[in-house]
Motif scaffolding. Structure first.
Motif, mmCIF file in Angstrom:
data_model
loop_
_atom_site.group_PDB
_atom_site.id
_atom_site.type_symbol
_atom_site.label_atom_id
_atom_site.label_comp_id
_atom_site.label_asym_id
_atom_site.label_seq_id
_atom_site.Cartn_x
_atom_site.Cartn_y
_atom_site.Cartn_z
ATOM 1 N N ASP A 1 0.834 -1.207 0.000
ATOM 2 C CA ASP A 1 0.000 0.000 0.000
ATOM 3 C C ASP A 1 0.871 1.259 0.000
ATOM 4 O OD1 ASP A 1 -2.248 -1.624 0.210
ATOM 5 O OD2 ASP A 1 -2.260 -1.523 2.408
ATOM 6 N N GLU A 2 0.343 2.302 -0.618
ATOM 7 C CA GLU A 2 1.042 3.592 -0.621
ATOM 8 C C GLU A 2 0.243 4.639 0.153
ATOM 9 O OE1 GLU A 2 3.319 3.046 -4.925
ATOM 10 O OE2 GLU A 2 1.735 4.555 -4.741
ATOM 11 N N VAL A 3 0.976 5.479 0.877
ATOM 12 C CA VAL A 3 0.368 6.533 1.692
ATOM 13 C C VAL A 3 1.027 7.864 1.319
ATOM 14 C CG1 VAL A 3 -0.034 7.362 4.040
ATOM 15 C CG2 VAL A 3 -0.046 4.896 3.576
ATOM 16 N N ILE A 4 0.216 8.820 0.928
ATOM 17 C CA ILE A 4 0.729 10.116 0.470
ATOM 18 C C ILE A 4 0.938 11.075 1.643
ATOM 19 C CG2 ILE A 4 0.045 12.196 -0.811
ATOM 20 C CD1 ILE A 4 -1.060 10.309 -2.967
ATOM 21 N N GLN B 1 -8.758 6.978 1.844
ATOM 22 C CA GLN B 1 -9.003 7.387 3.218
ATOM 23 C C GLN B 1 -8.094 8.569 3.563
ATOM 24 O OE1 GLN B 1 -11.361 5.894 4.831
ATOM 25 N NE2 GLN B 1 -11.245 3.667 4.673
ATOM 26 N N VAL B 2 -8.533 9.392 4.508
ATOM 27 C CA VAL B 2 -7.686 10.487 4.982
ATOM 28 C C VAL B 2 -7.388 10.279 6.470
ATOM 29 C CG1 VAL B 2 -7.560 12.977 5.428
ATOM 30 C CG2 VAL B 2 -8.541 12.146 3.280
ATOM 31 N N ILE B 3 -6.113 10.281 6.802
ATOM 32 C CA ILE B 3 -5.669 10.275 8.206
ATOM 33 C C ILE B 3 -4.917 11.582 8.414
ATOM 34 C CG2 ILE B 3 -4.174 9.190 9.945
ATOM 35 C CD1 ILE B 3 -4.495 6.528 8.459
ATOM 36 N N GLU B 4 -5.279 12.353 9.436
ATOM 37 C CA GLU B 4 -4.545 13.589 9.710
ATOM 38 C C GLU B 4 -3.426 13.351 10.719
ATOM 39 O OE1 GLU B 4 -8.665 15.384 10.637
ATOM 40 O OE2 GLU B 4 -7.295 17.094 10.614
ATOM 41 N N THR C 1 4.334 2.032 1.974
ATOM 42 C CA THR C 1 5.317 2.937 1.373
ATOM 43 C C THR C 1 4.841 4.385 1.431
ATOM 44 O OG1 THR C 1 5.903 1.171 -0.157
ATOM 45 C CG2 THR C 1 6.633 3.390 -0.738
ATOM 46 N N PRO C 2 5.611 5.254 2.101
ATOM 47 C CA PRO C 2 5.267 6.684 2.070
ATOM 48 C C PRO C 2 5.613 7.274 0.702
ATOM 49 C CG PRO C 2 6.891 6.159 3.816
ATOM 50 C CD PRO C 2 6.837 4.995 2.894
ATOM 51 N N VAL C 3 4.720 8.090 0.171
ATOM 52 C CA VAL C 3 4.946 8.751 -1.120
ATOM 53 C C VAL C 3 4.993 10.255 -0.863
ATOM 54 C CG1 VAL C 3 3.971 9.196 -3.409
ATOM 55 C CG2 VAL C 3 3.831 6.891 -2.395
ATOM 56 N N LEU C 4 6.090 10.885 -1.298
ATOM 57 C CA LEU C 4 6.337 12.283 -0.934
ATOM 58 C C LEU C 4 5.731 13.265 -1.928
ATOM 59 C CD1 LEU C 4 10.111 11.949 0.080
ATOM 60 C CD2 LEU C 4 8.065 11.560 1.472
ATOM 61 N N VAL C 5 5.045 14.262 -1.394
ATOM 62 C CA VAL C 5 4.471 15.323 -2.214
ATOM 63 C C VAL C 5 4.991 16.669 -1.706
ATOM 64 C CG1 VAL C 5 2.315 16.519 -2.806
ATOM 65 C CG2 VAL C 5 2.399 14.025 -2.836
ATOM 66 N N ILE D 1 -1.042 9.713 -7.238
ATOM 67 C CA ILE D 1 -1.979 8.628 -6.919
ATOM 68 C C ILE D 1 -1.804 7.481 -7.919
ATOM 69 C CG2 ILE D 1 -4.441 8.003 -6.791
ATOM 70 C CD1 ILE D 1 -4.965 10.856 -5.758
ATOM 71 N N THR D 2 -1.654 6.272 -7.380
ATOM 72 C CA THR D 2 -1.531 5.070 -8.220
ATOM 73 C C THR D 2 -2.590 4.061 -7.756
ATOM 74 O OG1 THR D 2 -0.086 3.808 -6.752
ATOM 75 C CG2 THR D 2 0.993 5.402 -8.213
ATOM 76 N N LYS D 3 -2.568 2.900 -8.379
ATOM 77 C CA LYS D 3 -3.496 1.824 -7.965
ATOM 78 C C LYS D 3 -3.231 1.386 -6.523
ATOM 79 C CE LYS D 3 -4.845 -0.494 -12.258
ATOM 80 N NZ LYS D 3 -3.868 0.012 -13.274
ATOM 81 N N LYS D 4 -2.002 1.626 -6.070
ATOM 82 C CA LYS D 4 -1.628 1.172 -4.719
ATOM 83 C C LYS D 4 -1.979 2.175 -3.627
ATOM 84 C CE LYS D 4 2.368 -1.533 -6.241
ATOM 85 N NZ LYS D 4 3.842 -1.533 -6.239
ATOM 86 N N THR D 5 -2.315 3.413 -4.015
ATOM 87 C CA THR D 5 -2.578 4.454 -3.019
ATOM 88 C C THR D 5 -3.821 4.104 -2.198
ATOM 89 O OG1 THR D 5 -1.713 6.045 -4.597
ATOM 90 C CG2 THR D 5 -2.839 6.945 -2.670
ATOM 91 N N LYS D 6 -3.681 4.182 -0.874
ATOM 92 C CA LYS D 6 -4.806 3.881 0.010
ATOM 93 C C LYS D 6 -5.200 5.087 0.873
ATOM 94 C CE LYS D 6 -5.506 -0.283 -1.240
ATOM 95 N NZ LYS D 6 -4.641 -1.409 -0.879
#
Ligand SMILES: *Cc1c(COP(=O)(O)O)cnc(C)c1O
Length: 371
Positions: A79-82, A155-158, A101-105, A123-128
């Motif tokens: 899974d990827e997390v932005i 989903q959004v986690i703050e 996997t953290p994805v950096l923006v 955002i990819t197919k793996k982004t959750k």
């Protein structure tokens, strides 16, 4: 060099509430009950009400609050997390801990918060999950972030560790995500006398799951539903936090007044970028970050006058040895790299004296004239 003007004075803040805090902590000590009791329960209720959500689960620290939020959503390997590229590394570490996997923006160059316009391309197919951080006490653009999340079914986690009491369009940060993680590390706006953290949510099911996960995955003692961890808020810390919470608004207001005065006093100085609040944001100034080109020199000169400053943060995550896989991003995250090169955090805390503030301004004016 002696520090006459510290960055932060936690003791003075303690002394303002000492009788009440001491009484609450001693009462807890004398109760003979130290883990998962009524102090934690009462603080959770009070903090949930403050944030404007139905549930709060006290946990061991902010890193675990993020980790437990991810675990509750079954985020893991593949899974990827932005996340924003310029956040404190705890945000990324929590994601790595669960195997995702953290994805950096890149952040917005004025607010230093994740730039919603740059999220979609990552955002990819793996982004959750999209995991915004209300960095420096400045709310991220939750309207835009929630809209993107909805469009892509994410989903959004703050990460609300730095923004207790901040508001976006009149609503408290920590109430937007399906789950929100926060920290009560001593230096945060609401700080314990040691480690502490919490997860806030409106979902009863997720609140329960976080609660079980934080206590070995057990609902009933010795009956384990999940492979949980041990991360609980202590009774003594909860007792102290419960005493401090009613003062948070007043302390945040003091921070706002100091921030306003910094803005007015520093506006005229050349080569300083002052922090900018979005028009929908009510920040709580966990940190007062200025950007200044000769940052390290300015910091040294301030220190000569006894003025202590900090840097949040000296090394971006993609320069850290802990994340060798991100070395390839070097020179590809220019906004993040500029912030880390130029950011200087000025002293700011509730109860900061006028003379302290004036010395910071005086020193900065003097140094600025010689640059
Ligand atoms: C402090 C902080 C954390 C981690 O909190 P701890 O309680 O120290 O584990 C996470 N994210 C951000 C943005 C923080 O500032």
């Amino acid at each position: 060099m002696t520090i006459s003007y510290p960055y932060l004075d936690l003791k003075s803040l303690y002394l303002r509430v000492k009788p009440e805090v001491d009484e609450a902590m001693m009462k807890t000590m004398n109760s003979g009950y130290y883990v998962l009791g009524k102090e934690v329960e009462q603080f959770e209720e009070a903090f949930a009400a403050y944030i404007g959500v139905k549930f709060c689960v006290g946990v061991g620290n902010g890193l675990d609050a993020i980790r437990l939020s991810l675990m509750a959503l079954d985020i893991g390997p593949g899974d990827e997390v932005i996340i924003p590229a310029n956040t404190y590394i705890a945000t990324a570490l929590a994601i790595s801990e669960v195997g995702a996997t953290p994805v950096l923006v890149e952040p917005n160059p004025l607010t230093y918060n994740i730039d919603p316009q740059k999220i979609e391309e990552k955002i990819t197919k793996k982004t959750k999950v999209i995991l915004p951080v209300h960095l420096y006490g400045q709310p991220a653009d939750m309207t835009a972030i929630l809209k993107i999340a909805k469009k892509y079914h994410l989903q959004v986690i703050e990460d609300n560790a730095q923004a207790h009491g901040a508001e976006w369009r009149g609503k408290k940060t920590g109430s937007f995500g399906v789950l929100s993680a926060t920290s009560f590390y001593p230096g945060k706006n609401l700080g314990a006398f040691g480690d502490g953290g919490a997860v806030t949510t409106n979902s009863l099911a997720l609140a329960k799951k976080v609660r079980y996960l934080a206590n070995y995955g057990q609902k009933i003692k010795y009956i384990n539903l999940y492979k949980g961890i041990n991360s609980r808020l202590d009774e003594v810390q909860a007792a102290a936090l419960k005493v401090k919470l009613p003062y948070l608004n007043e302390w945040n207001q003091e921070r706002r007044e100091i921030a306003l005065q910094y803005g007015e006093a520093l506006r005229e100085l050349p080569d300083i970028q002052l922090p900018v609040a979005d028009k929908y944001a009510t920040p709580v100034w966990h940190i007062y970050p200025i950007l200044i080109k000769k940052r390290d020199l300015v910091r040294e000169e301030l220190a000569k006058d006894g003025v202590q400053t900090l840097i949040h943060y000296p090394l971006p995550m993609h320069f850290q040895k802990a994340y060798p896989e991100w070395a390839k991003y070097k020179n590809h995250l220019p906004i993040t790299e500029k912030i880390h090169r130029e950011e200087l955090s000025l002293p700011l805390f509730p109860g900061m004296k006028k003379a302290h503030f004036e010395q910071v301004i005086k020193s900065l004016r003097k140094i600025s004239a010689t640059l």
